[in-house]
Design a protein around this motif. Structure first.
Motif, PDB file in Angstrom:
ATOM      1  N   TRP A  60       0.584  -1.528   0.073  1.00  0.00           N
ATOM      2  CA  TRP A  60      -0.196   0.318  -0.126  1.00  0.00           C
ATOM      3  C   TRP A  60       0.751   1.620  -0.032  1.00  0.00           C
ATOM      4  CZ3 TRP A  60      -0.248   4.217   3.663  1.00  0.00           C
ATOM      5  CH2 TRP A  60      -1.393   4.804   3.414  1.00  0.00           C
ATOM      6  N   TYR A 325      -3.159  -4.414   4.208  1.00  0.00           N
ATOM      7  CA  TYR A 325      -3.244  -3.968   2.779  1.00  0.00           C
ATOM      8  C   TYR A 325      -4.319  -2.856   2.748  1.00  0.00           C
ATOM      9  CZ  TYR A 325      -3.509  -1.339  -1.443  1.00  0.00           C
ATOM     10  OH  TYR A 325      -3.675  -0.534  -2.478  1.00  0.00           O
ATOM     11  N   GLU A 329      -5.229   1.160   3.587  1.00  0.00           N
ATOM     12  CA  GLU A 329      -6.245   2.251   2.658  1.00  0.00           C
ATOM     13  C   GLU A 329      -7.330   2.347   3.442  1.00  0.00           C
ATOM     14  OE1 GLU A 329      -8.093   0.219  -0.814  1.00  0.00           O
ATOM     15  OE2 GLU A 329      -7.869  -1.165   0.272  1.00  0.00           O
ATOM     16  N   THR A 357     -12.881  -0.529   0.204  1.00  0.00           N
ATOM     17  CA  THR A 357     -11.250  -1.105   0.381  1.00  0.00           C
ATOM     18  C   THR A 357     -11.229  -2.037  -0.855  1.00  0.00           C
ATOM     19  OG1 THR A 357     -11.847  -2.719   2.189  1.00  0.00           O
ATOM     20  CG2 THR A 357     -11.537  -0.188   2.393  1.00  0.00           C
TER      21      THR A 357
END
Length: 418
Positions: A60, A325, A329, A357
């Motif tokens: 990310w 991630y 995020e 997401t």
């Protein structure tokens, strides 16, 4: 990982992969990096999961910086190894905030590490997204806390509700509960007691064991003596492995066993245990079934798996790579939505918006928990040997609860799959 979508889905996946890899056209970045601080289990019993979460977070970081960062500034992850030791956590977060002067913080992985960080976070008034903390905020009621775990509003029972649902459908009447004497396991076992009452099952064994336990044979023999129809185990990774091996060694054959065993989701433990997992029914938070695969998560997994070997982490990333991630995020999108690094503004945005997401849209409800549950129970089946490739996809696991996500029916008693 083979895509399961048809031509239009394949085209969408190709587009998503390109977008994931390249990002939108980079914007000019200026000023000091936005520093996001956290502790993570990189050594100790939870390292197999913590390391894959970290790789997800680093992917990310790379992607967001290719897209221009946040608020026109680059992003930098600042992290320390918490050694899977709760006593290290308060000091790490104090250092991150007072010495490293990070702008934002996110939680470490796992309930037992998140809980001791809370007093530090609350004193500093920081917005706090945790990674897989079970009912942590039920004790603190901190308004800037947000939990990245799909337990929904009924947090403690959510880990085992599907297990009890399957037991009830198969007319099982008695249950044994066993848990490590630690934060997560106690919370999950408390939820299991609620589920036993809800599903009208009689508890015939209910005990904890010290977290440092290594020999589980006496525990399994004691459970066997109680002769339960079903056994709910609330455990951390090394305990889970020890419990599975002990069940096999003494030939214990309840009709169902599993429930809230952390660790069985990680590839390293799946390949270690191999066929010993067959028949066990245990929780999951994400599986590569048609209900969850989308072009974004497929693109992430392609990137993750291409980097996993060099990083020395779980080669598939199904359990914590994706969630690692997604939880940063989520923070990044809240910063962009609030157009600010102000913790109060970010927290307000998280409370009032549904945020997309790679793991799907996330909406928070009371106490920073998910508005709706996404917890599942899966049953392992047909595992042969210890080859990793069989664990790709859904060939050796069936989602058996809840009904809306099920990919098949549970086989009870579990020895039919042994």
């Amino acid at each position: 990982m083979a895509l399961i979508r048809k031509v239009c889905g394949m085209a969408a996946a190709i587009v998503a992969t390109a977008a994931f890899a390249l990002g939108s056209p980079a914007q000019a970045q200026s000023g000091e990096p936005i520093k996001i601080g956290f502790g993570m289990a990189l050594t100790g019993p939870l390292a197999a999961n913590g390391k894959q979460a970290l790789l997800g977070m680093q992917i990310w970081e790379d992607q967001i910086n290719k897209k221009g960062g946040l608020l026109g500034r680059p992003v930098k992850l600042v992290y320390y190894d918490d050694q899977t030791n709760p006593s290290t956590v308060p000091g790490l977060y104090t250092k991150l905030l007072d010495v490293d002067k990070v702008d934002l913080v996110v939680g470490p992985y796992a309930t037992n590490m998140i809980a001791p960080s809370m007093p530090v976070i609350m004193q500093k008034g920081k917005v706090y997204i945790s990674l897989f903390g079970l009912a942590v905020n039920s004790e603190f009621n901190y308004p800037k806390y947000f939990s990245m775990i799909p337990t929904g509003q009924n947090t403690k029972p959510s880990f085992t509700e599907g297990f009890f649902d399957v037991a009830a459908k198969n007319k099982l009447g008695t249950v044994a509960l066993v848990a490590a004497d630690a934060e997560f396991s106690r919370n999950a076992c408390e939820g299991a007691r609620e589920n036993a009452k809800k599903f009208n099952m009689k508890i015939v064994y209910d005990r904890t064991y010290p977290p440092a336990t290594t020999d589980f044979t006496p525990i399994v023999r004691a459970i066997q003596a109680a002769n339960p129809d079903a056994v709910v185990v609330c455990s951390y990774p090394l305990d889970s492995v020890g419990m599975v091996r002990a069940v096999n060694e003494i030939g214990f054959k309840p009709k169902m066993i599993g429930g809230a065993m952390v660790g069985l989701q990680a590839t390293v433990f799946k390949t270690q245990l191999g066929p010993l997992l067959n028949g066990i029914i245990n929780y999951e938070t994400w599986v590569p079934s048609k209900h969850f695969l989308n072009p974004e998560v497929e693109a992430f997994l392609k990137e993750y798996q291409s980097r996993a070997k060099a990083a020395g982490v779980d080669p598939l990333g199904y359990y914590l790579g994706t969630w690692g991630y997604a939880y940063v995020e989520l923070l990044g999108k809240a910063v962009e939505g609030a157009k600010s690094l102000n913790d109060d503004k970010i927290a307000k945005y998280l409370r009032t918006h549904t945020i997309p997401t790679i793991m799907g849209p996330i909406k928070f409800g009371k106490n920073g928990e998910w508005a709706e549950s996404g917890m599942m129970q899966v049953q392992y089946k047909g595992i042969k040997g210890n080859d990793i490739d069989q664990f790709r996809g859904m060939d050796v696991q069936t989602v058996v609860a809840p009904a809306k996500l099920a990919t098949g029916e549970a086989v009870v008693p579990f020895e039919k799959l042994r």
